[in-house]
Design an enzyme around this catalytic site. Structure first.
Site, PDB file in Angstrom:
ATOM      1  N   ASP A  30       8.924 -62.988   9.448  1.00 43.52           N
ATOM      2  CA  ASP A  30      10.029 -62.117   8.992  1.00 43.52           C
ATOM      3  C   ASP A  30      11.213 -62.047   9.952  1.00 43.52           C
ATOM      4  OD1 ASP A  30       7.850 -59.288   9.755  1.00 43.52           O
ATOM      5  OD2 ASP A  30       9.182 -60.404  11.103  1.00 43.52           O
ATOM      6  N   HIS A  40       3.405 -69.122  12.803  1.00 42.83           N
ATOM      7  CA  HIS A  40       3.301 -69.531  11.390  1.00 42.83           C
ATOM      8  C   HIS A  40       4.659 -69.880  10.796  1.00 42.83           C
ATOM      9  CE1 HIS A  40      -0.804 -67.303  11.099  1.00 42.83           C
ATOM     10  NE2 HIS A  40      -0.929 -68.552  11.517  1.00 42.83           N
TER      11      HIS A  40
END
Ligand code: APR
Length: 241
Positions: free
Chosen positions: A100, A115
């Site tokens: 995010d 990730h």
């Protein structure tokens, strides 16, 4: 809490390993547990084989899971305090499982995105990268100028971790002597092995913050604060001066 402040101030290499829980107070749901994304959506849509064989279906679900709310979330107190700890010279780096971009938005410079990230898209044909915010996602299949289908630049199930990020993250974990483990269930390999590596290799002190016990709590954590990340780090911010 005084012990934690002393650990922060005396650490040779203080790091943080973060998961989806640190962003819940920013309005981003976790993957597992109450209200988790995997209760609502099928994770198959971000399996790499499914994406390549059903790109349209995968994109339709990914827009709902990740992209429709993108850009709305803001860093919360936990993100901001980790940025302050880096600015003060205490925190040496963050290894995050999150895509995010909130640690960077909070101001942290040394962030390893284990990730990957939602902020960029990559062409499956020519590997050209695009900023997600500058890309029109309305088509069923967002595409590259070369005609290739674009893929979000985060790690799908069945995909490997970027070798450079993998190495840098492991190297940082192996140097760590104090690690915050924040908002992660500790269930997804190989990411979840990093706190164990820090403990086994370097005897790192593990300070876990989670609203529920995790895979680390009974076996690895030296300190466990069963509270929201924002509340814990709000206390730290008050005391660290
Ligand atoms: N403060 C602290 N912890 C919280 C909070 C909060 N406000 N809210 C939830 N949590 C905790 C939950 O108790 C849970 O243990 O955050 C954790 C979130 O766990 P997951 O949803 O499993 O997220 P994470 O551990 O980051 O998942 C790892 O799984 O699906 C993949 O790639 C995805 O990076 C993700 C990986």
């Amino acid at each position: 809490m005084k012990e934690i402040i002393d650990l922060i101030k005396n650490a040779k290499c203080l790091t943080a390993f973060t998961g989806a829980g640190i962003s819940v107070e920013s309005g981003i749901p976790p993957f597992r547990g109450a209200g988790g994304l995997w209760e609502k959506y099928d994770p198959k849509y971000i399996e790499i084989e499914f994406f390549y064989s059903h790109p349209k279906e995968s994109w339709a679900e990914m827009k709902k899971i990740f992209f429709n709310s993108m850009g709305v979330a803001k860093p919360n107190t936990a993100h901001k305090t980790l940025a302050k700890l880096e600015e003060m010279g205490f925190l040496k780096g963050i290894i995050t499982q999150n895509i995010d971009n909130l640690h960077q938005k909070a101001g942290n410079k040394k962030v390893l995105e284990y990730h990957g990230t939602i902020d960029t898209l990559v062409c499956t044909k020519c590997s050209k990268k695009y900023k997600t915010k500058d890309t029109d996602l309305t088509p069923d299949l967002p595409s590259c100028s070369c005609g290739g289908i674009l893929k979000p630049d985060f790690v799908f199930y069945g995909e490997g971790i970027n070798p450079q990020v993998y190495q840098e993250s492991l190297a940082l974990a192996l140097k760590t002597d104090v690690m915050f483990v924040v908002g992660t269930s500790g269930e997804v390999m190989p990411a979840c092995s990093l706190p164990m590596a820090a403990k086994q290799q370097n005897g790192a002190v593990i300070i876990e913050i989670n609203t529920l016990p995790s895979a680390y709590t009974a076996s690895l954590s030296d300190y466990y604060f069963e509270q929201k990340a924002g509340d814990f780090f709000g206390e730290i911010a008050k005391r660290i001066g």
